[in-house]
Design an enzyme around this catalytic site. Sequence first.
Site, PDB file in Angstrom:
ATOM      1  NE  ARG A   1       6.252  -1.052  10.153  1.00 45.01           N
ATOM      2  CZ  ARG A   1       5.129  -1.068   9.449  1.00 45.01           C
ATOM      3  NH1 ARG A   1       5.057  -0.426   8.299  1.00 45.01           N
ATOM      4  NH2 ARG A   1       4.076  -1.723   9.891  1.00 45.01           N
TER       5      ARG A   1
ATOM      6  NE  ARG B   1       7.274  -3.211   5.974  1.00 42.59           N
ATOM      7  CZ  ARG B   1       5.968  -2.968   5.923  1.00 42.59           C
ATOM      8  NH1 ARG B   1       5.433  -2.395   4.866  1.00 42.59           N
ATOM      9  NH2 ARG B   1       5.178  -3.329   6.907  1.00 42.59           N
TER      10      ARG B   1
ATOM     11  NE  ARG C   1       2.075  -5.755  11.202  1.00 43.11           N
ATOM     12  CZ  ARG C   1       3.195  -5.597  10.480  1.00 43.11           C
ATOM     13  NH1 ARG C   1       4.304  -6.218  10.843  1.00 43.11           N
ATOM     14  NH2 ARG C   1       3.190  -4.828   9.433  1.00 43.11           N
TER      15      ARG C   1
ATOM     16  NE  ARG D   1      -4.413  -1.987   9.929  1.00 44.51           N
ATOM     17  CZ  ARG D   1      -3.369  -1.473   9.250  1.00 44.51           C
ATOM     18  NH1 ARG D   1      -3.418  -0.267   8.777  1.00 44.51           N
ATOM     19  NH2 ARG D   1      -2.317  -2.211   9.047  1.00 44.51           N
TER      20      ARG D   1
ATOM     21  CE  LYS E   1      -2.203  -1.214   3.824  1.00 42.95           C
ATOM     22  NZ  LYS E   1      -1.685  -2.550   4.182  1.00 42.95           N
TER      23      LYS E   1
HETATM   24  P1  ADP Z   1       0.968  -2.585   7.766  1.00 39.81           P
HETATM   25  O1  ADP Z   1      -0.163  -2.374   6.805  1.00 39.81           O
HETATM   26  O2  ADP Z   1       2.241  -2.969   7.123  1.00 39.81           O
HETATM   27  O3  ADP Z   1       0.605  -3.481   8.909  1.00 39.81           O
HETATM   28  P2  ADP Z   1       0.678   0.111   8.861  1.00 39.81           P
HETATM   29  O4  ADP Z   1       1.797   1.049   8.815  1.00 39.81           O
HETATM   30  O5  ADP Z   1      -0.515   0.410   8.021  1.00 39.81           O
HETATM   31  O6  ADP Z   1       1.346  -1.263   8.470  1.00 39.81           O
HETATM   32  O7  ADP Z   1       0.189  -0.085  10.365  1.00 39.81           O
HETATM   33  C1  ADP Z   1       1.052  -0.431  11.424  1.00 39.81           C
HETATM   34  C2  ADP Z   1       0.250  -0.639  12.700  1.00 39.81           C
HETATM   35  O8  ADP Z   1      -0.389   0.601  13.086  1.00 39.81           O
HETATM   36  C3  ADP Z   1      -0.889  -1.647  12.609  1.00 39.81           C
HETATM   37  O9  ADP Z   1      -0.450  -2.975  12.823  1.00 39.81           O
HETATM   38  C4  ADP Z   1      -1.832  -1.137  13.727  1.00 39.81           C
HETATM   39  O10 ADP Z   1      -1.376  -1.544  14.994  1.00 39.81           O
HETATM   40  C5  ADP Z   1      -1.673   0.371  13.647  1.00 39.81           C
HETATM   41  N1  ADP Z   1      -2.703   0.973  12.763  1.00 39.81           N
HETATM   42  C6  ADP Z   1      -2.480   1.555  11.552  1.00 39.81           C
HETATM   43  N2  ADP Z   1      -3.633   1.986  11.006  1.00 39.81           N
HETATM   44  C7  ADP Z   1      -4.625   1.658  11.885  1.00 39.81           C
HETATM   45  C8  ADP Z   1      -6.039   1.796  11.897  1.00 39.81           C
HETATM   46  N3  ADP Z   1      -6.681   2.359  10.870  1.00 39.81           N
HETATM   47  N4  ADP Z   1      -6.720   1.349  12.965  1.00 39.81           N
HETATM   48  C9  ADP Z   1      -6.089   0.784  13.999  1.00 39.81           C
HETATM   49  N5  ADP Z   1      -4.767   0.587  14.053  1.00 39.81           N
HETATM   50  C10 ADP Z   1      -4.025   1.017  13.017  1.00 39.81           C
END
Ligand code: ADP
Length: 188
Positions: free
Chosen positions: A134, A128, A146, A89, A14
Amino acid sequence: MLNIVLFGPPGAGKGTQSERLIEKYGLIHLSTGDIFRANIKGETALGTLAKTFIDKGQLVPDEVTIGLLTSEVEKYEEPKGFIFDGFPRTTAQAKALDEYLNKKEKPISMMLALVVPEEELKSRLMERAKTSGRSDDADPAIIANRIETYKKETAPVADFYDAQNKYHKIDGVGSIDDIANRLVEAIG
Ligand code: ADP
């Protein structure tokens, strides 16, 4: 206005594809994950709270995330449109976003959902981890968490947009260029 929800499991690409799309269409990229990480780095109260969830591979609570996202959108006066990356999400987040944008008469145009097999996701995230710094990428148990959280809480968000005929499935395997072309074709 072109408001795109770029959707997909962790590691689907994404962030990478958002960069392509913002360039091509002049959109604003809003990634809740990036915003949380900036807050963690800056040691804000929001960052401290978010970290307790992110480190376990859990979602940050809806009320926190929704408030954060809408206040980000408010920062822009005359945007051409947004790419929402990592948001919504949960179905509750999707409903809140719809309510908020519909009130402004700037609804979501479409959801583009990147589809990538689970084994490929896991290997991309482990790869990654070598450069991202991270902590949620480095541990296989957190990655698995996740992906489970995605299946349980996030995957239903696709049905929410499908019911509005806004759901577009995109093959997320291939070169970055090929996938970008598929997205551009879907945007039309
Ligand atoms: P990825 O899609 O690689 O898991 P992100 O950078 O989108 O990584 O998100 C990292 C973390 O941030 C998620 O695992 C979650 O804990 C938190 N997070 C991100 N966006 C949301 C959201 N919309 N609602 C709740 N938690 C979120």
